[in-house]
Design an enzyme around this catalytic site. Sequence first.
Site, mmCIF file in Angstrom:
data_model
loop_
_atom_site.group_PDB
_atom_site.id
_atom_site.type_symbol
_atom_site.label_atom_id
_atom_site.label_comp_id
_atom_site.label_asym_id
_atom_site.label_seq_id
_atom_site.Cartn_x
_atom_site.Cartn_y
_atom_site.Cartn_z
ATOM 1 N N ASP A 179 -7.654 4.125 1.079
ATOM 2 C CA ASP A 179 -6.789 4.332 2.236
ATOM 3 C C ASP A 179 -7.597 4.895 3.402
ATOM 4 O OD1 ASP A 179 -4.697 4.783 3.972
ATOM 5 O OD2 ASP A 179 -3.499 5.934 2.542
ATOM 6 N N ARG A 186 -3.410 -0.735 5.516
ATOM 7 C CA ARG A 186 -3.934 -1.782 4.640
ATOM 8 C C ARG A 186 -2.996 -2.958 4.439
ATOM 9 N NH1 ARG A 186 -5.337 2.063 -0.299
ATOM 10 N NH2 ARG A 186 -3.414 2.993 0.493
ATOM 11 N N CYS A 240 0.867 -1.172 0.000
ATOM 12 C CA CYS A 240 0.000 0.000 0.000
ATOM 13 C C CYS A 240 0.904 1.223 0.000
ATOM 14 C CB CYS A 240 -1.003 -0.025 1.160
ATOM 15 S SG CYS A 240 -0.319 0.200 2.807
#
Length: 147
Positions: free
Chosen positions: A116, A16, A10
């Site tokens: 995000d 994440r 990520c």
Amino acid sequence: MKIGSVLVVCVGNICRSPLGERALAARLPNVTVTSAGLGALVDAEADPDATTAAAELGISLDGHKARQWTGAIGAANDLILVMEPDHRNQIVRAHPELSGKTFLMTQWTGGGAINDPYKRSIDMHRAVAKQITEAAGQWAARLKGRG
């Protein structure tokens, strides 16, 4: 092709990708699963809200330390899973040789971005955690036959 290692990517490597790493690792005990960030907050622990959302799903992010993505880290893995189409584009632009092994985490669950949740609500973290664990389950199901 046997998949012996998976890298989850990520941006910051604190929300994440750590969750994706741990969710996949729990389902694929014979595969090495790690994570990195394209703009990692190097050595940072997992985000507190990401940690809470993960724990609610039975996944611990304890001990996570963010690390920076490099082409060498990508090349050292058999499969690279990213959270957004732009992450794949960034990797492939810089390292075209990795294009054939770089896929969206959501490849088998609709193919969209996993947004995000950094500095967003706990509810967004929970929604993202659910997306990631569902995607990890689909990847694990497909990789078990190959690993």
